[in-house]
Design an enzyme around this catalytic site. Structure first.
Site, PDB file in Angstrom:
ATOM      1  N   CYS A 141       0.834  -1.207   0.000  1.00 58.42           N
ATOM      2  CA  CYS A 141       0.000   0.000   0.000  1.00 58.42           C
ATOM      3  C   CYS A 141       0.869   1.258   0.000  1.00 58.42           C
ATOM      4  CB  CYS A 141      -0.914  -0.028   1.229  1.00 58.42           C
ATOM      5  SG  CYS A 141      -1.888   1.462   1.405  1.00 58.42           S
ATOM      6  N   CYS A 144      -0.342   4.102   2.352  1.00 55.87           N
ATOM      7  CA  CYS A 144      -0.132   3.816   3.787  1.00 55.87           C
ATOM      8  C   CYS A 144       1.347   3.973   4.160  1.00 55.87           C
ATOM      9  CB  CYS A 144      -0.522   2.381   4.147  1.00 55.87           C
ATOM     10  SG  CYS A 144      -2.030   1.805   3.407  1.00 55.87           S
ATOM     11  N   ASP A 145       2.229   3.401   3.349  1.00 60.22           N
ATOM     12  CA  ASP A 145       3.633   3.290   3.762  1.00 60.22           C
ATOM     13  C   ASP A 145       4.594   4.179   2.980  1.00 60.22           C
ATOM     14  OD1 ASP A 145       2.911   1.367   5.649  1.00 60.22           O
ATOM     15  OD2 ASP A 145       2.986  -0.233   4.169  1.00 60.22           O
TER      16      ASP A 145
END
Ligand code: NAP
Length: 323
Positions: A141, A144-145
């Site tokens: 992701c 997200c990261d």
């Protein structure tokens, strides 16, 4: 609470999964005056939460962050009267027109119809180092990261819409994104693919596969193979330093709750035009069902149709029970 043939029900309809399909189904079913319970083991929104900017949903001309969009869907479903429970559904069974959903917590819930909107989860590459370095440089992701790898070197694997979308996002954080794809052309929609090819922060390497991810505490390098259209294991192999690997090799449907429902060759649940699966009263919507064009808009459309036809199904069996 509703009753059916002297059985106390927890809801008329239980919707499992609160991504765009499940949340839209919840809204439509609640507006049809059904008693609706939605089960979701994580935050409502599903994969759509990870969309940086949802730019292709009709009517939202300026686009909207996935998180805001999901918040709105969730609020809308609650305002129409749907209830939500943060629980994991563990198994299903059906007896005498009543579905029982056993929860991981040990509780059992009963309803007359079910909509499975459990979506799909990321497929892994199954290469050495992938599982070991998950959360330490390996991610599925970007939104997200990605921020952990600002100005770092990032490898992206895959040639579909997700890989192209996420590579574009990551290329806003760093000018060293290398997108590798196993074939000589993208699977992604043309417009997305062309944007990636034009992006000066993204280097695209076709005919390239990743054989291993290496590191110590965190990812430090990857082993790549230039396949030149040949089979894996026959091309030039080289190792290259990197800080992160983002993998977008497609999705696998989450159908473990419905082992006895008919599925297609790749494991997606087969439904008819009413989103009805092979078990009467069981509907499937969104990424979990066969044949879907996997977009937020189509998931929402599936959810609306599933709720509409589930309501008709419930009317039918209630009518039969009274005659
Ligand atoms: P996808 O379309 O299935 O693409 C997966 C990619 O990973 C393919 O390019 C595939 O290569 C590659 N791949 C699969 N297994 C691999 C392996 N073992 N090693 C190396 N590469 C591998 O999956 P997705 O991109 O996650 O998209 C899923 C669905 O969501 C699609 O329907 C897509 O349209 C939709 N989506 C839409 C948007 C958007 O509209 N903006 C954004 C994201 C996702 P091959 O091409 O060689 O098979």
């Amino acid at each position: 609470m509703p009753q059916f043939k002297n059985v106390d029900l927890d809801a008329d309809i239980i919707i499992i999964g609160a991504g765009p399909a499940g949340l839209t189904a919840a809204q439509y079913a609640a507006r049809a005056n059904l008693n609706v319970l939605v089960l979701e083991q994580m935050a409502p929104g599903g994969q759509a939460l990870n969309i940086d900017l949802l730019e292709n949903y009709p009517g939202i001309a300026k686009g909207k962050p996935g998180m805001d969009f999901c918040d709105d869907l969730h609020r809308q479903a609650r305002e129409f009267g749907a209830s939500f429970l943060t629980e994991q559904a563990a198994s299903l069974k059906k007896a005498d027109d009543v579905f029982s959903v056993s929860l991981a917590s040990g509780k059992t819930l009963k309803a007359l119809a079910l909509i499975l909107a459990t979506g799909a989860k990321h497929r892994t590459l199954d290469i050495p180092g992938e599982a070991e370095f998950f959360g330490r440089g390996v991610s599925y992701c970007g939104t997200c990261d990605g921020p952990f790898f600002k100005n770092k070197k990032i490898f992206v694997v895959g040639g579909g819409d997700s890989a192209c979308d996420e590579a574009q996002y990551l290329a806003r954080l760093t000018d060293r994104v290398i997108l590798i794809h196993r074939r000589d052309r993208f699977r992604a929609q043309k417009a997305l693919a062309e944007r990636v090819l034009r992006n000066p922060h993204i280097e695209v390497r076709f005919n390239t596969v990743m054989n291993e991810i290496k590191g110590g505490q965190k990812v430090s390098s990857v082993v790549l193979e230039k396949t030149s259209g040949e089979c894996k294991g026959t091309g030039e192999i080289y190792e290259e330093e990197t800080d992160a690997v983002f993998i977008f090799s497609g999705m696998a449907p989450q159908t473990s709750l419905a082992p006895d429902v008919k599925k297609d060759g790749t494991g997606y649940i087969i439904v008819n035009q009413e989103m009805a699966a092979s078990v009467p009263g069981l509907f499937a919507a969104g990424d979990v069902r066969s044949g879907a064009f996997r977009q937020v808009i189509t998931a929402a459309g599936d959810g609306a149709a599933a709720a509409h036809f589930a309501a008709a199904y419930i009317d039918g069996i209630r009518g039969e029970a009274y005659t």
